[in-house]
Scaffold this motif. Structure first.
Motif, short mmCIF file in Angstrom:
data_model
loop_
_atom_site.label_atom_id
_atom_site.label_comp_id
_atom_site.label_asym_id
_atom_site.label_seq_id
_atom_site.Cartn_x
_atom_site.Cartn_y
_atom_site.Cartn_z
N VAL A 101 7.47 -9.36 1.27
CA VAL A 101 8.48 -7.91 1.16
C VAL A 101 7.60 -6.98 0.60
O VAL A 101 7.18 -7.14 -0.58
N ILE A 102 7.60 -5.96 1.26
CA ILE A 102 6.94 -4.68 0.55
C ILE A 102 8.02 -3.45 0.57
O ILE A 102 8.66 -3.28 1.50
N ILE A 103 8.18 -3.02 -0.70
CA ILE A 103 9.34 -2.15 -1.01
C ILE A 103 8.71 -1.02 -1.59
O ILE A 103 7.95 -0.79 -2.49
N SER A 104 9.20 0.20 -0.85
CA SER A 104 8.82 1.37 -1.54
C SER A 104 10.13 2.41 -1.90
O SER A 104 11.22 2.28 -1.22
N TRP A 105 9.98 3.05 -3.06
CA TRP A 105 11.27 3.89 -3.40
C TRP A 105 10.66 5.44 -3.69
O TRP A 105 9.81 5.66 -4.11
N THR A 106 11.59 6.07 -2.89
CA THR A 106 11.62 7.52 -3.03
C THR A 106 12.84 8.16 -2.63
O THR A 106 13.58 7.54 -2.20
N THR A 107 13.08 9.40 -3.31
CA THR A 107 14.45 9.92 -3.08
C THR A 107 14.28 10.99 -2.15
O THR A 107 13.59 12.12 -2.36
N HIS A 108 15.01 10.95 -0.83
CA HIS A 108 14.65 11.88 0.18
C HIS A 108 15.27 12.96 -0.10
O HIS A 108 14.85 14.47 0.17
N ASP A 109 16.42 13.03 -0.97
CA ASP A 109 17.17 14.34 -1.37
C ASP A 109 16.51 15.07 -2.10
O ASP A 109 16.41 16.65 -1.94
N VAL A 110 15.33 14.68 -2.87
CA VAL A 110 14.62 15.59 -3.52
C VAL A 110 13.00 15.67 -3.25
O VAL A 110 12.38 16.59 -3.84
N GLY A 111 12.82 14.88 -2.23
CA GLY A 111 11.63 14.71 -1.71
C GLY A 111 10.53 14.32 -2.77
O GLY A 111 9.38 14.64 -2.93
N GLY A 112 10.85 13.28 -3.78
CA GLY A 112 10.03 12.81 -4.64
C GLY A 112 10.69 11.69 -5.33
O GLY A 112 11.82 11.31 -4.85
N LEU A 113 10.32 11.45 -6.79
CA LEU A 113 10.97 10.53 -7.40
C LEU A 113 12.16 10.68 -7.98
O LEU A 113 11.94 12.10 -8.74
N SER A 114 13.03 9.99 -8.21
CA SER A 114 14.38 10.23 -9.24
C SER A 114 14.29 9.03 -10.08
O SER A 114 13.93 7.99 -9.95
N GLU A 115 15.21 9.33 -11.07
CA GLU A 115 15.58 8.13 -11.74
C GLU A 115 16.18 6.73 -11.24
O GLU A 115 15.95 5.75 -11.50
#
Ligand SMILES: C[C@H](O)[C@H](O)[C@H]1CNC2=NC(N)=NC(=O)C2=N1
Length: 131
Positions: free
Chosen positions: A68-82
């Motif tokens: 399983v390959i997982i990526s996290w990003t927050t689309h609403d801010v266009g980057g990483l969030s808490e």
């Protein structure tokens, strides 16, 4: 912005090849997970999906058999969030519960610090005083 700077710093301290990798733009973290078989991988994905539903945050992920390959990003801010960091830590914990298979690295070359276990993102965050 502070989060991104801190995270980039944390990840740069982690050994190369450590589990969570920050992309070159600093907008996304990605980690592969391996399980003994498809069933365990799928159970893990179900457990992660439940947390995503509760936290209202979705991953970008893929599955092939036991991987399983997982990526996290927050689309609403266009980057990483808490939330990305929070969910990445949850993934680390759930993977352990679902008997993830940690790759055994080839023997260390002389003078290269390869023998240390891979730092998880929680380890890195704890070291830097986030947790
Ligand atoms: C309204 C809703 O909460 C938002 O669209 C949420 C849903 N889940 C999300 N997940 C991710 N990964 N990024 C987001 O920006 C995001 N936004």
């Amino acid at each position: 912005m502070r989060l991104r700077d801190n995270l980039a710093q944390l990840l740069s301290q982690a050994r190369p090849g450590g589990p969570w990798v920050l992309d070159s733009k600093g907008t996304c973290i990605t980690r592969p997970f391996k399980f003994p078989n498809f069933r365990k991988a799928w159970d893990f994905m179900n457990a992660v999906a439940l947390q995503c539903k509760l936290k209202q945050h979705h991953p970008e992920w893929s599955n092939s058999y036991s991987k399983v390959i997982i990526s996290w990003t927050t689309h609403d801010v266009g980057g990483l969030s808490e939330k990305d960091i929070e969910l990445a830590i949850i993934c680390d914990k759930l993977a352990k519960v679902h008997q993830e298979v940690r790759e055994v690295k080839p023997k260390a070359k002389e003078g290269v610090d390869e023998a240390k276990p891979q730092a998880t993102i929680s380890d890195s965050l704890a070291r830097a005083g986030f947790l």
